[in-house]
Design a protein around this motif. Structure first.
Motif, PDB file in Angstrom:
ATOM      1  N   ARG A 316       9.099   1.032  -1.258  1.00  0.00           N
ATOM      2  CA  ARG A 316       9.884   0.315  -0.251  1.00  0.00           C
ATOM      3  C   ARG A 316      10.133  -1.105  -0.729  1.00  0.00           C
ATOM      4  O   ARG A 316       9.313  -1.696  -1.455  1.00  0.00           O
ATOM      5  CB  ARG A 316       9.156   0.307   1.090  1.00  0.00           C
ATOM      6  N   GLY A 317      11.252  -1.686  -0.307  1.00  0.00           N
ATOM      7  CA  GLY A 317      11.609  -3.028  -0.775  1.00  0.00           C
ATOM      8  C   GLY A 317      11.413  -4.124   0.236  1.00  0.00           C
ATOM      9  O   GLY A 317      11.442  -5.308  -0.119  1.00  0.00           O
ATOM     10  N   ASP A 318      11.164  -3.771   1.504  1.00  0.00           N
ATOM     11  CA  ASP A 318      11.148  -4.802   2.530  1.00  0.00           C
ATOM     12  C   ASP A 318       9.900  -5.666   2.526  1.00  0.00           C
ATOM     13  O   ASP A 318       9.829  -6.643   3.277  1.00  0.00           O
ATOM     14  CB  ASP A 318      11.340  -4.174   3.910  1.00  0.00           C
ATOM     15  N   THR A 319       8.919  -5.372   1.690  1.00  0.00           N
ATOM     16  CA  THR A 319       7.735  -6.227   1.593  1.00  0.00           C
ATOM     17  C   THR A 319       7.929  -7.345   0.585  1.00  0.00           C
ATOM     18  O   THR A 319       7.046  -8.188   0.429  1.00  0.00           O
ATOM     19  CB  THR A 319       6.487  -5.403   1.220  1.00  0.00           C
ATOM     20  N   PHE A 320       9.059  -7.359  -0.103  1.00  0.00           N
ATOM     21  CA  PHE A 320       9.387  -8.446  -1.023  1.00  0.00           C
ATOM     22  C   PHE A 320      10.223  -9.489  -0.283  1.00  0.00           C
ATOM     23  O   PHE A 320      11.282  -9.160   0.255  1.00  0.00           O
ATOM     24  CB  PHE A 320      10.194  -7.937  -2.223  1.00  0.00           C
ATOM     25  N   PRO A 321       9.766 -10.741  -0.216  1.00  0.00           N
ATOM     26  CA  PRO A 321      10.596 -11.772   0.426  1.00  0.00           C
ATOM     27  C   PRO A 321      11.982 -11.832  -0.203  1.00  0.00           C
ATOM     28  O   PRO A 321      12.142 -11.791  -1.417  1.00  0.00           O
ATOM     29  CB  PRO A 321       9.808 -13.061   0.146  1.00  0.00           C
ATOM     30  N   GLY A 322      12.986 -11.905   0.654  1.00  0.00           N
ATOM     31  CA  GLY A 322      14.358 -11.947   0.181  1.00  0.00           C
ATOM     32  C   GLY A 322      15.055 -10.608   0.190  1.00  0.00           C
ATOM     33  O   GLY A 322      16.271 -10.546   0.020  1.00  0.00           O
ATOM     34  N   LEU A 323      14.290  -9.536   0.370  1.00  0.00           N
ATOM     35  CA  LEU A 323      14.881  -8.208   0.494  1.00  0.00           C
ATOM     36  C   LEU A 323      14.711  -7.731   1.937  1.00  0.00           C
ATOM     37  O   LEU A 323      14.022  -8.350   2.731  1.00  0.00           O
ATOM     38  CB  LEU A 323      14.224  -7.222  -0.468  1.00  0.00           C
ATOM     39  N   GLY A 324      15.330  -6.599   2.234  1.00  0.00           N
ATOM     40  CA  GLY A 324      15.227  -6.059   3.585  1.00  0.00           C
ATOM     41  C   GLY A 324      14.952  -4.576   3.559  1.00  0.00           C
ATOM     42  O   GLY A 324      14.671  -3.995   2.500  1.00  0.00           O
ATOM     43  N   PRO A 325      15.055  -3.927   4.698  1.00  0.00           N
ATOM     44  CA  PRO A 325      14.701  -2.503   4.791  1.00  0.00           C
ATOM     45  C   PRO A 325      15.669  -1.571   4.075  1.00  0.00           C
ATOM     46  O   PRO A 325      15.388  -0.377   3.993  1.00  0.00           O
ATOM     47  CB  PRO A 325      14.701  -2.241   6.301  1.00  0.00           C
ATOM     48  N   ASP A 326      16.790  -2.074   3.580  1.00  0.00           N
ATOM     49  CA  ASP A 326      17.752  -1.213   2.888  1.00  0.00           C
ATOM     50  C   ASP A 326      17.503  -1.126   1.386  1.00  0.00           C
ATOM     51  O   ASP A 326      18.328  -0.562   0.655  1.00  0.00           O
ATOM     52  CB  ASP A 326      19.183  -1.717   3.124  1.00  0.00           C
ATOM     53  N   TYR A 327      16.382  -1.663   0.914  1.00  0.00           N
ATOM     54  CA  TYR A 327      16.105  -1.677  -0.519  1.00  0.00           C
ATOM     55  C   TYR A 327      14.971  -0.727  -0.884  1.00  0.00           C
ATOM     56  O   TYR A 327      13.985  -0.599  -0.147  1.00  0.00           O
ATOM     57  CB  TYR A 327      15.732  -3.089  -0.987  1.00  0.00           C
ATOM     58  N   LEU A 328      15.114  -0.089  -2.042  1.00  0.00           N
ATOM     59  CA  LEU A 328      14.066   0.738  -2.637  1.00  0.00           C
ATOM     60  C   LEU A 328      13.966   0.400  -4.117  1.00  0.00           C
ATOM     61  O   LEU A 328      14.968   0.070  -4.757  1.00  0.00           O
ATOM     62  CB  LEU A 328      14.390   2.228  -2.487  1.00  0.00           C
ATOM     63  N   ARG A 329      12.764   0.511  -4.662  1.00  0.00           N
ATOM     64  CA  ARG A 329      12.566   0.340  -6.108  1.00  0.00           C
ATOM     65  C   ARG A 329      12.168   1.675  -6.708  1.00  0.00           C
ATOM     66  O   ARG A 329      11.297   2.373  -6.168  1.00  0.00           O
ATOM     67  CB  ARG A 329      11.472  -0.698  -6.383  1.00  0.00           C
ATOM     68  N   LEU A 330      12.793   2.001  -7.838  1.00  0.00           N
ATOM     69  CA  LEU A 330      12.551   3.277  -8.508  1.00  0.00           C
ATOM     70  C   LEU A 330      12.033   3.025  -9.913  1.00  0.00           C
ATOM     71  O   LEU A 330      12.677   2.325 -10.710  1.00  0.00           O
ATOM     72  CB  LEU A 330      13.849   4.086  -8.603  1.00  0.00           C
ATOM     73  N   ALA A 331      10.892   3.597 -10.250  1.00  0.00           N
ATOM     74  CA  ALA A 331      10.390   3.509 -11.611  1.00  0.00           C
ATOM     75  C   ALA A 331      11.222   4.410 -12.513  1.00  0.00           C
ATOM     76  O   ALA A 331      11.670   5.481 -12.111  1.00  0.00           O
ATOM     77  CB  ALA A 331       8.925   3.922 -11.672  1.00  0.00           C
ATOM     78  N   VAL A 332      11.429   3.967 -13.751  1.00  0.00           N
ATOM     79  CA  VAL A 332      12.175   4.754 -14.734  1.00  0.00           C
ATOM     80  C   VAL A 332      11.269   5.854 -15.280  1.00  0.00           C
ATOM     81  O   VAL A 332      10.146   5.585 -15.703  1.00  0.00           O
ATOM     82  CB  VAL A 332      12.683   3.863 -15.876  1.00  0.00           C
ATOM     83  N   ARG A 333      11.774   7.065 -15.259  1.00  0.00           N
ATOM     84  CA  ARG A 333      11.047   8.196 -15.816  1.00  0.00           C
ATOM     85  C   ARG A 333      11.946   8.926 -16.811  1.00  0.00           C
ATOM     86  O   ARG A 333      13.093   8.522 -17.054  1.00  0.00           O
ATOM     87  CB  ARG A 333      10.608   9.142 -14.702  1.00  0.00           C
ATOM     88  N   ASP A 334      11.444   9.997 -17.404  1.00  0.00           N
ATOM     89  CA  ASP A 334      12.225  10.756 -18.380  1.00  0.00           C
ATOM     90  C   ASP A 334      13.438  11.389 -17.695  1.00  0.00           C
ATOM     91  O   ASP A 334      13.521  11.490 -16.468  1.00  0.00           O
ATOM     92  CB  ASP A 334      11.363  11.834 -19.030  1.00  0.00           C
ATOM     93  N   ARG A 335      14.388  11.848 -18.508  1.00  0.00           N
ATOM     94  CA  ARG A 335      15.664  12.333 -17.959  1.00  0.00           C
ATOM     95  C   ARG A 335      15.497  13.565 -17.071  1.00  0.00           C
ATOM     96  O   ARG A 335      16.190  13.699 -16.063  1.00  0.00           O
ATOM     97  CB  ARG A 335      16.634  12.630 -19.106  1.00  0.00           C
ATOM     98  N   ALA A 336      14.594  14.454 -17.436  1.00  0.00           N
ATOM     99  CA  ALA A 336      14.391  15.654 -16.618  1.00  0.00           C
ATOM    100  C   ALA A 336      13.898  15.269 -15.231  1.00  0.00           C
ATOM    101  O   ALA A 336      14.351  15.829 -14.219  1.00  0.00           O
ATOM    102  CB  ALA A 336      13.413  16.599 -17.304  1.00  0.00           C
ATOM    103  N   THR A 337      12.971  14.310 -15.164  1.00  0.00           N
ATOM    104  CA  THR A 337      12.472  13.858 -13.870  1.00  0.00           C
ATOM    105  C   THR A 337      13.584  13.189 -13.078  1.00  0.00           C
ATOM    106  O   THR A 337      13.728  13.398 -11.862  1.00  0.00           O
ATOM    107  CB  THR A 337      11.287  12.895 -14.056  1.00  0.00           C
ATOM    108  N   THR A 338      14.384  12.364 -13.761  1.00  0.00           N
ATOM    109  CA  THR A 338      15.505  11.702 -13.092  1.00  0.00           C
ATOM    110  C   THR A 338      16.494  12.711 -12.524  1.00  0.00           C
ATOM    111  O   THR A 338      17.000  12.551 -11.404  1.00  0.00           O
ATOM    112  CB  THR A 338      16.215  10.748 -14.064  1.00  0.00           C
TER     113      THR A 338
END
Length: 351
Positions: A316-338
């Motif tokens: 979730r992104g809303d715990t970062f100051p300056g962001l809101g509830p419409d943000y998500l962070r995604l870790a980069v994984r291999d192409r099959a996982t993506t």
């Protein structure tokens, strides 16, 4: 203008909370630790270190290896129990009248400063500007400035020239480079600079080498600063296995492996961005330079919940100051996982 601290964001919420207690069926895109780590050779080195546990830790070899890795004298290096300990040490030893943290970024620096009794102001970078830093946004009389590079969670890589403009006599400039070794070539790093007054660079071995549970990082700063931080540490703060890891991961073969991994991450990130571009409602913060991407989409909270039901944990992104509830962070994984994730995201967006 900087904004005074606000209690709303949960500064102590981190990606591990998204996956804590998760079953094997959940794919982790919430924690920014490189998949498939630690590598076998590093696990073997760590296993061998178990034979030394009866002795107190001796950090001299690890400190020497880190110094050599960055072309610095040993007195400019301090080994810590992860970057998180370094933030606490800085907060407890800094004498600053105006502390500024540039957000959105990793929240532990601000949390540590607040817990140590400091008042903190925020400089909030704007989505309209791609979350890029304009050095003029930082108050000229700020005597402590904290910024990440590349920044978590925006994945923005700030030019070294822009960050260098923030350094000045009488100011401590803290640059969190926890993800810099995931950037091919590390071209915007300030780690080896000794000409910038008040510069403090933090590094972590957690992300690239999969050592979150071991807790190992380090600080690069002036000898005087390192001495003050070291005096604030307890005795033997870094375990023997962590010191072994720091030495091993600073050696030329490990640096070469990390360099190859950085290029793979860049290619995998490009594939993730390509798949995300197929969704009209998803906006990607670009260009991304870290092992993660920040996205914005309407109803992200509900989408995040649906993704969990489909087997994917995202941050979730809303715990970062300056962001809101419409943000998500995604870790980069291999192409099959993506590709699997993109299919799940299509379902989640469909409700």
């Amino acid at each position: 203008m900087p904004q005074h601290i606000s209690p709303e964001p949960d500064l102590r919420h981190h990606g591990d909370a998204e996956v804590r207690g998760m079953g094997a069926e959940l794919t982790d895109l919430a924690v920014n630790v490189r998949a498939g780590t630690p590598p076998r050779w590093l696990r073997e080195r760590l296993a061998a270190s178990m034979d030394t546990l009866a002795a107190y830790p001796d950090g001299r070899a690890a400190r020497r290896a880190v110094a050599l890795r960055h072309g610095l004298p040993e007195e400019r290096v301090l080994l810590t129990a992860g970057a998180a300990e370094a933030f606490v040490l800085l907060a407890r030893t800094i004498e600053a009248k105006r502390c500024v943290v540039v957000h959105p970024q990793f929240t532990e620096p601000e949390a540590a400063l607040r817990n140590a009794g400091h008042e903190v102001e925020r400089v909030l970078l704007r989505a309209e500007d791609g979350f890029r830093l304009d050095p003029r946004a930082v108050p000229g009389d700020a005597d402590l400035v904290v910024i990440g590079n590349p920044t978590n969670p925006t994945s923005v890589l700030h030019p070294a020239t822009s960050l260098a403009r923030l350094a000045r006599p009488g100011r401590t400039l803290v640059v969190d480079e926890a993800f810099m070794d995931a950037v091919p070539g590390e071209g915007e790093s300030l780690a080896s600079r000794t000409d910038l007054p008040g510069l403090v660079v933090l590094r972590s071995l957690t992300k690239t080498w999969g050592l979150a549970g071991l807790r190992v990082g380090y600080v690069l700063a002036s000898p005087g600063r390192i001495s003050r931080l070291e005096r604030a540490q307890p005795l033997w703060p870094v375990s023997s296995p962590a010191l072994v890891a720091a030495e091993a991961c600073s050696a030329p073969p490990a640096l070469a492996e990390a360099g190859h991994a950085a290029h793979r991450i860049a290619a995998d990130r490009a594939h993730l961005e390509y798949r995300l571009a197929k969704f009209p409602s998803v906006t990607v913060c670009s260009p991304a330079s870290g092992p993660f991407v920040l996205i914005r989409l309407p109803g992200a909270t509900a989408v995040r919940s649906r993704l969990r039901g489909l087997g994917f944990a995202v941050r979730r992104g809303d715990t970062f100051p300056g962001l809101g509830p419409d943000y998500l962070r995604l870790a980069v994984r291999d192409r099959a996982t993506t590709d699997r994730f993109a299919e799940a995201l299509e379902q989640a967006l469909g409700g």
